[in-house]
Design a protein around this motif. Structure first.
Motif, PDB file in Angstrom:
ATOM      1  N   ASP A 125       0.749  -0.961   0.239  1.00 22.67           N
ATOM      2  CA  ASP A 125      -0.186   0.137  -0.775  1.00 22.67           C
ATOM      3  C   ASP A 125       1.468   0.826   0.237  1.00 22.67           C
ATOM      4  OD1 ASP A 125      -1.897   2.190   1.027  1.00 22.67           O
ATOM      5  OD2 ASP A 125      -3.107   0.694   1.769  1.00 22.67           O
ATOM      6  N   GLN A 126       0.704   1.839  -1.380  1.00 20.53           N
ATOM      7  CA  GLN A 126       2.010   3.272  -1.260  1.00 20.53           C
ATOM      8  C   GLN A 126       1.752   3.799  -0.248  1.00 20.53           C
ATOM      9  OE1 GLN A 126       2.710   4.554  -4.979  1.00 20.53           O
ATOM     10  NE2 GLN A 126       2.900   3.087  -5.638  1.00 20.53           N
ATOM     11  N   ASN A 127       0.331   3.853  -0.451  1.00 17.94           N
ATOM     12  CA  ASN A 127       0.097   5.182   1.153  1.00 17.94           C
ATOM     13  C   ASN A 127      -0.054   5.140   2.664  1.00 17.94           C
ATOM     14  OD1 ASN A 127       0.072   7.860   1.149  1.00 17.94           O
ATOM     15  ND2 ASN A 127      -2.536   7.748   2.352  1.00 17.94           N
ATOM     16  N   ARG A 128       0.676   3.467   2.800  1.00 18.85           N
ATOM     17  CA  ARG A 128       1.218   3.617   4.081  1.00 18.85           C
ATOM     18  C   ARG A 128       2.883   3.199   4.191  1.00 18.85           C
ATOM     19  NH1 ARG A 128      -2.967   4.482   4.403  1.00 18.85           N
ATOM     20  NH2 ARG A 128      -5.018   3.285   4.961  1.00 18.85           N
ATOM     21  N   ASP A 129       3.815   3.355   3.181  1.00 20.45           N
ATOM     22  CA  ASP A 129       5.375   3.389   3.014  1.00 20.45           C
ATOM     23  C   ASP A 129       6.422   4.155   3.077  1.00 20.45           C
ATOM     24  OD1 ASP A 129       6.618   1.193   1.725  1.00 20.45           O
ATOM     25  OD2 ASP A 129       6.937   2.162   0.077  1.00 20.45           O
ATOM     26  N   TYR A 130       5.774   5.110   3.711  1.00 21.51           N
ATOM     27  CA  TYR A 130       6.661   6.359   4.537  1.00 21.51           C
ATOM     28  C   TYR A 130       6.889   6.572   5.749  1.00 21.51           C
ATOM     29  CZ  TYR A 130       5.177   8.109  -0.375  1.00 21.51           C
ATOM     30  OH  TYR A 130       4.605   8.593  -2.194  1.00 21.51           O
ATOM     31  N   PRO A 131       8.401   6.901   5.429  1.00 22.57           N
ATOM     32  CA  PRO A 131       9.004   6.849   6.999  1.00 22.57           C
ATOM     33  C   PRO A 131       7.936   7.821   7.896  1.00 22.57           C
ATOM     34  CG  PRO A 131      10.770   7.343   6.068  1.00 22.57           C
ATOM     35  CD  PRO A 131       9.791   7.039   4.913  1.00 22.57           C
TER      36      PRO A 131
END
Length: 289
Positions: A125-131
């Motif tokens: 899930d890209q929008n759970r993939d940031y620091p």
């Protein structure tokens, strides 16, 4: 131009017919029609091997960013990003440069999946993939999210609008798993959100309180890491908008995005650290939209 693109997003049965190649072709058409104000940009390859293409509009000192389709099934967000590209190319914001990435999740967009396939049976899930301060897993599993993170640092982005469907609201940080949701910039975020919702009439508020806790989202990362004035646009009332609904989403959100960029501070926030406590128990009571 955009009417043709919107029509390609839906079939007569309203089933989506998403195709990244069509998005690139439309960006090329926008650039060719506005050669003095626009330039195509390339963030590099995603895990699919396809390059993440966007458009640069204007040449002002204040750099802004619009990102659509972190979630591949939210193709209404692509429509609004493309609508903004068309509108801003014809009438750039004086003193601003606006970068628009209509599709970040290319494989998900092409297959109409929320998630990005990153190899084999693995997906993210890209929008759970940031620091972020409450992240417990390794970030940047996706080449696309890492490319976007590098891009906003290189271009000194001051304000950003990330586009999603389908919970009509304009939201601001913090949105992750904490009960300490206030930032020192809440008053500014509230006013910017109200500015962005004039035409849409969307609710405005804190992302976690109005939607749900989501660790690893771009909006929180951009503000937490860099002090970027970052708003989340949850648009429309469905993940499956018709051509008419997509056109309506463009008409009520693009003016607000423009006003948000015009009224945002000229520099990044100075004091943007998270000083609260994480509470992972909140995540157990949230759901995906």
């Amino acid at each position: 131009m955009l009417e043709l693109l919107f029509s390609l997003f839906v079939s007569p049965s309203n089933a989506p017919v998403t195709n990244y190649a069509t998005v690139i072709q439309t960006l090329q058409q926008i650039q060719q029609a506005n050669p003095t104000t626009t330039q195509l940009i390339d963030l590099g390859p995603s895990d699919s091997g396809q390059n993440i293409v966007g458009i640069k509009i204007g040449d002002g000192e204040r750099a802004n960013l619009i990102v659509g389709t972190h979630h591949g099934n939210e193709y209404g967000s692509t429509a609004v990003a493309m609508g903004a590209a068309d509108a801003f190319a014809k009438n750039p914001i004086k003193g601003h440069t606006v970068y628009i990435i209509p599709v970040l999740n290319i494989p998900g967009f092409n297959s109409r999946s929320r998630y990005e396939r990153i190899g084999g049976m693995n997906s993210v899930d890209q929008n759970r993939d940031y620091p972020g301060p409450c992240i417990t897993s390794k970030p940047f599993k996706s080449k696309a999210t890492k490319a976007l993170a590098d891009f906003i640092d290189q271009k000194n982005i001051i304000s950003s609008a990330t586009l999603h469907t389908h919970w009509p609201a304009v939201l601001y940080p913090w949105g992750f798993s904490t009960r300490d949701v206030m930032t020192k910039d809440d008053s500014t975020f509230i006013q910017l959100s109200k500015d962005a919702a004039v035409e849409s009439g969307y609710d405005v508020g804190n992302s976690k309180d109005m939607l749900y806790a989501a660790d690893g989202a771009f909006e929180d990362y951009a503000y937490w890491k860099h002090g970027i004035w970052s708003l989340l646009f949850e648009m429309g009332t469905t993940h499956n908008p018709s051509e008419t609904q997509m056109a309506q989403m463009v008409s009520v959100n693009v003016p607000g995005i423009r006003r948000f960029f015009e009224n945002a501070p000229k520099e990044r926030a100075k004091d943007h650290a998270f000083t609260g406590k994480c509470d992972r128990s909140i995540m157990q009571r949230t759901h995906l939209e």
